[in-house]
Design a protein around this motif. Sequence first.
Motif, PDB file in Angstrom:
ATOM      1  N   LYS A  77       0.842  -1.191   0.000  1.00  0.00           N
ATOM      2  CA  LYS A  77       0.000   0.000   0.000  1.00  0.00           C
ATOM      3  C   LYS A  77       0.880   1.245   0.000  1.00  0.00           C
ATOM      4  CE  LYS A  77      -0.784   1.256   4.858  1.00  0.00           C
ATOM      5  NZ  LYS A  77      -1.839   1.582   5.863  1.00  0.00           N
ATOM      6  N   GLU A  78       0.323   2.344  -0.446  1.00  0.00           N
ATOM      7  CA  GLU A  78       0.956   3.640  -0.281  1.00  0.00           C
ATOM      8  C   GLU A  78       0.425   4.257   1.008  1.00  0.00           C
ATOM      9  OE1 GLU A  78       0.812   6.243  -3.615  1.00  0.00           O
ATOM     10  OE2 GLU A  78       1.736   4.784  -4.985  1.00  0.00           O
ATOM     11  N   ILE A  79       1.320   4.859   1.764  1.00  0.00           N
ATOM     12  CA  ILE A  79       0.955   5.442   3.050  1.00  0.00           C
ATOM     13  C   ILE A  79       0.572   6.900   2.839  1.00  0.00           C
ATOM     14  CG2 ILE A  79       1.746   5.950   5.391  1.00  0.00           C
ATOM     15  CD1 ILE A  79       3.846   3.723   5.024  1.00  0.00           C
ATOM     16  N   PRO A  80      -0.659   7.284   3.148  1.00  0.00           N
ATOM     17  CA  PRO A  80      -1.064   8.683   2.979  1.00  0.00           C
ATOM     18  C   PRO A  80      -0.203   9.617   3.835  1.00  0.00           C
ATOM     19  CG  PRO A  80      -2.970   7.268   3.379  1.00  0.00           C
ATOM     20  CD  PRO A  80      -1.751   6.443   3.661  1.00  0.00           C
ATOM     21  N   GLU A  81      -0.030  10.839   3.378  1.00  0.00           N
ATOM     22  CA  GLU A  81       0.791  11.804   4.100  1.00  0.00           C
ATOM     23  C   GLU A  81       0.262  12.040   5.515  1.00  0.00           C
ATOM     24  OE1 GLU A  81       4.161  13.972   4.526  1.00  0.00           O
ATOM     25  OE2 GLU A  81       3.572  12.933   2.669  1.00  0.00           O
ATOM     26  N   THR A  82      -1.054  12.064   5.666  1.00  0.00           N
ATOM     27  CA  THR A  82      -1.620  12.279   7.000  1.00  0.00           C
ATOM     28  C   THR A  82      -1.281  11.129   7.942  1.00  0.00           C
ATOM     29  OG1 THR A  82      -3.694  11.296   6.184  1.00  0.00           O
ATOM     30  CG2 THR A  82      -3.529  13.709   6.197  1.00  0.00           C
ATOM     31  N   GLU A  83      -1.255   9.906   7.410  1.00  0.00           N
ATOM     32  CA  GLU A  83      -0.892   8.747   8.222  1.00  0.00           C
ATOM     33  C   GLU A  83       0.594   8.767   8.546  1.00  0.00           C
ATOM     34  OE1 GLU A  83      -0.735   3.890   7.676  1.00  0.00           O
ATOM     35  OE2 GLU A  83      -2.347   5.014   6.699  1.00  0.00           O
ATOM     36  N   ALA A  84       1.415   9.135   7.574  1.00  0.00           N
ATOM     37  CA  ALA A  84       2.860   9.201   7.793  1.00  0.00           C
ATOM     38  C   ALA A  84       3.208  10.237   8.850  1.00  0.00           C
ATOM     39  CB  ALA A  84       3.569   9.525   6.483  1.00  0.00           C
ATOM     40  N   ALA A  85       2.486  11.346   8.860  1.00  0.00           N
ATOM     41  CA  ALA A  85       2.785  12.439   9.779  1.00  0.00           C
ATOM     42  C   ALA A  85       2.546  12.068  11.237  1.00  0.00           C
ATOM     43  CB  ALA A  85       1.961  13.672   9.414  1.00  0.00           C
ATOM     44  N   THR A  86       1.702  11.067  11.488  1.00  0.00           N
ATOM     45  CA  THR A  86       1.400  10.674  12.870  1.00  0.00           C
ATOM     46  C   THR A  86       2.039   9.348  13.261  1.00  0.00           C
ATOM     47  OG1 THR A  86      -0.663   9.621  12.139  1.00  0.00           O
ATOM     48  CG2 THR A  86      -0.782  11.923  12.853  1.00  0.00           C
ATOM     49  N   ALA A  87       2.758   8.713  12.345  1.00  0.00           N
ATOM     50  CA  ALA A  87       3.382   7.417  12.619  1.00  0.00           C
ATOM     51  C   ALA A  87       4.662   7.597  13.422  1.00  0.00           C
ATOM     52  CB  ALA A  87       3.679   6.692  11.315  1.00  0.00           C
ATOM     53  N   THR A  88       5.013   6.587  14.233  1.00  0.00           N
ATOM     54  CA  THR A  88       6.250   6.609  15.005  1.00  0.00           C
ATOM     55  C   THR A  88       7.154   5.463  14.575  1.00  0.00           C
ATOM     56  OG1 THR A  88       5.181   5.319  16.768  1.00  0.00           O
ATOM     57  CG2 THR A  88       5.231   7.719  17.019  1.00  0.00           C
ATOM     58  N   CYS A  89       8.475   5.717  14.615  1.00  0.00           N
ATOM     59  CA  CYS A  89       9.470   4.766  14.097  1.00  0.00           C
ATOM     60  C   CYS A  89      10.679   4.610  15.031  1.00  0.00           C
ATOM     61  CB  CYS A  89       9.950   5.223  12.735  1.00  0.00           C
ATOM     62  SG  CYS A  89       8.811   5.111  11.370  1.00  0.00           S
ATOM     63  N   PRO A  90      10.652   3.860  16.096  1.00  0.00           N
ATOM     64  CA  PRO A  90       9.469   3.399  16.810  1.00  0.00           C
ATOM     65  C   PRO A  90       9.048   4.364  17.915  1.00  0.00           C
ATOM     66  CG  PRO A  90      11.388   2.276  17.648  1.00  0.00           C
ATOM     67  CD  PRO A  90      11.876   3.190  16.553  1.00  0.00           C
ATOM     68  N   VAL A  91       9.940   5.375  18.247  1.00  0.00           N
ATOM     69  CA  VAL A  91       9.585   6.292  19.336  1.00  0.00           C
ATOM     70  C   VAL A  91       9.566   7.750  18.898  1.00  0.00           C
ATOM     71  CG1 VAL A  91      10.456   4.739  21.131  1.00  0.00           C
ATOM     72  CG2 VAL A  91      11.993   6.452  20.137  1.00  0.00           C
TER      73      VAL A  91
END
Length: 327
Positions: A168-182
Amino acid sequence: MTGIRSAAATAGIICAVFAAAEPSQAQQNTADSAAAAYVSADGFSPVDIREIANTVAGKSQSGSAMTVNEISAMEKALLTLDAREATLSRVRYILTYKVQQAGAGQLAFVDLQRFNLGPAVFADAVSSYGAENVDDPAVFGVGPHVAWRLVSQETADTAALVIAAGRKEIPETEAATATCPVLSCLSLNGLEGQAQWAEQPLPKTIGLAPPYPATFTYKDGKDAIKEPSPAYQALQLALATGYAKSYRGSVLWKTPQPADAQQPVTIFTVVIDRNLGQDIMSDAAIGLHDAGQPAQRWLRIGSATADDKLVQTFSTAQGHLTAPARD
């Protein structure tokens, strides 16, 4: 991430050997259903698994005692993403690896996300040097955030037989709130400030030659840049942890989880940062989870090129990662 050739097991080197018994048809149906559900959930679209096999086969090369049958699921995920997505040089990968009991063996669930940090690096450069002194955004990397999921099964002949895949492609709004990992997945802060790293001698075991290119070269403006492939970095980290062991140039994969796990349990998390700042370098770390709890032991490999040679450093840290105060 299990399975190994019987000759190596006979030598007594391997730490744990997967069960050789074949699953029943009912068990296989259950495994197939779990795999199909995983690669179809959360906005993912299933991908023909022949694409994975063709990609891995296309990356194979001679000169390694390790065979394509010894390539782990996490390496296959990284090889597939890098081969089938737009080439980007300023990125962050976050990979989680889970296992679940499936009849006589295990299923491995790999979730791999790649975040394009080119726009963030571009914005940081403009802020620091002024727009008139910064190259076009395309030079920093333009393309979507993407994610792949793979489910693999151990067999008597293959460390990771892929039975399902999704993208899937990750929407910008989802990417902006994701953590990797902290920290934010779009943050330009790297691994250095997330733990008290203690430098260690580079383990000799991580020098194994994989059956795919360990490095790749690309153009960054007028410069030819050589970097380690993310799949190779993941293999090096696995060798450093002991999940993978080298034996006469081959890889022996240790069973990473007690065999009674009936639900997917997180075994490790991998983070790979590439070229977050002005310097060309790649920073990779693996966090080891205990019974699915947040990782409290981390191993890290930093890689850079000097005089066209790959230079690497190794360090470790105990405890949870923490986000820098300024993130």
